[in-house]
Design an enzyme around this catalytic site. Structure first.
Site, PDB file in Angstrom:
ATOM      1  N   ASP A  19      17.281 117.541  -9.016  1.00  0.00           N
ATOM      2  CA  ASP A  19      16.543 116.320  -9.324  1.00  0.00           C
ATOM      3  C   ASP A  19      15.756 116.590 -10.607  1.00  0.00           C
ATOM      4  O   ASP A  19      15.553 117.755 -10.982  1.00  0.00           O
ATOM      5  CB  ASP A  19      15.611 116.008  -8.154  1.00  0.00           C
ATOM      6  CG  ASP A  19      14.680 114.849  -8.430  1.00  0.00           C
ATOM      7  OD1 ASP A  19      15.151 113.820  -8.935  1.00  0.00           O
ATOM      8  OD2 ASP A  19      13.471 114.983  -8.147  1.00  0.00           O
ATOM      9  N   LEU A  20      15.300 115.562 -11.279  1.00  0.00           N
ATOM     10  CA  LEU A  20      14.542 115.746 -12.525  1.00  0.00           C
ATOM     11  C   LEU A  20      13.045 115.552 -12.310  1.00  0.00           C
ATOM     12  O   LEU A  20      12.265 116.504 -12.370  1.00  0.00           O
ATOM     13  CB  LEU A  20      15.064 114.792 -13.597  1.00  0.00           C
ATOM     14  CG  LEU A  20      14.316 114.770 -14.937  1.00  0.00           C
ATOM     15  CD1 LEU A  20      14.184 116.168 -15.519  1.00  0.00           C
ATOM     16  CD2 LEU A  20      15.011 113.825 -15.920  1.00  0.00           C
TER      17      LEU A  20
END
Length: 255
Positions: free
Chosen positions: A9-10
């Site tokens: 995920d960012l």
């Protein structure tokens, strides 16, 4: 054996994008007559925007609110952001040890590429997969995970994992059929991640990296049958691993 694939995920996992996202959310809500302190809007970090704006307004207003969010975020919000301590070192070590790294985010893909490029993290990833601007369904977590797995050419889901800080990452990973790891330095709590069913919960990037390297070494010592048994036991949280006795049951009975 297929190489290990790790999807990250960012927001809240690789970079602390919270301030920019929360201020952009405040900007958008204000345009629709909702006043909230930006520091109270941390729940906007991670989930798809249509879900969070849906808590404040009718469905027909959500596209406009997202447009307002992007006005602020594209101007200054994306810069109110920085990589978490230890993330760069984690990515560098994993890449050098043969792990294949990808990004799977519900953020606009173009913006994810811009953010990771700005901070010099883009070269660590084979592909950056995010939401297209014109298809909200494609931006759902499970769908960006599937898109990343497809780009990776993944044929063995047991060799893939998603890492994220919110329940949406864990649920998306479960729906896609891969292992999941929750991290505690982002915006989700241990309780949230555990209730979502995270297979691993790690406190720091370094801790996650060490677990991955340890598993990699364990894989090299196991044949295919042993690995399948180990994965089945881990899935029911019934076994503890020791370097000298890799199949010691919690009850003490050795296989």
């Amino acid at each position: 054996m297929q190489e290990r694939i790790i999807l990250f995920d960012l927001d809240g996992t690789l970079t602390d994008s919270g301030p920019g996202i929360m201020k952009a959310s405040q900007f958008a809500l204000r345009a629709y007559g909702v006043e909230r302190d930006w520091q109270e809007l941390d729940f906007f970090v991670g989930p798809p925007l249509d879900e969070t704006f849906g808590q404040f307004m009718p469905k027909e207003d959500i596209p406009g609110a997202i447009d307002q969010f992007r006005v602020y975020y594209h101007d200054v919000g994306w810069l109110e952001n920085e990589p978490y301590p230890g993330v760069r070192e984690m990515l560098d070590t994993l890449q050098k040890n043969g792990f294949r790294l990808f990004v799977a985010t519900s953020k606009l893909e173009s913006m994810a590429v811009q953010v990771l490029g700005h901070f010099g993290l883009a070269p660590y990833f084979e592909a950056i997969c995010g939401a297209p601007g014109d298809n909200p369904q494609a931006g759902k977590k499970v769908n960006v995970i599937r898109a990343a797995l497809q780009k990776a050419g993944c044929t063995d889901l047991t060799q893939a994992m998603i890492v994220g800080d919110r329940k949406h990452d864990i649920i998306g990973g479960k729906l896609a059929g891969i292992r999941t790891a929750g991290i505690l330095y982002g915006y989700g709590s241990r309780e949230e991640l555990a209730q979502a069913g995270a297979d691993l919960i790690c406190r720091t990037p370094e801790e996650f990296m060490k677990i991955m390297l340890s598993e990699q070494q364990g894989d090299k010592r196991m044949n295919a049958t042993e690995r399948k048994i180990a994965e089945d036991l881990l899935s029911i949280r019934a076994v503890f691993f020791r370097p000298d006795e890799p199949f010691t049951w919690a009850s003490g009975i050795k296989s």
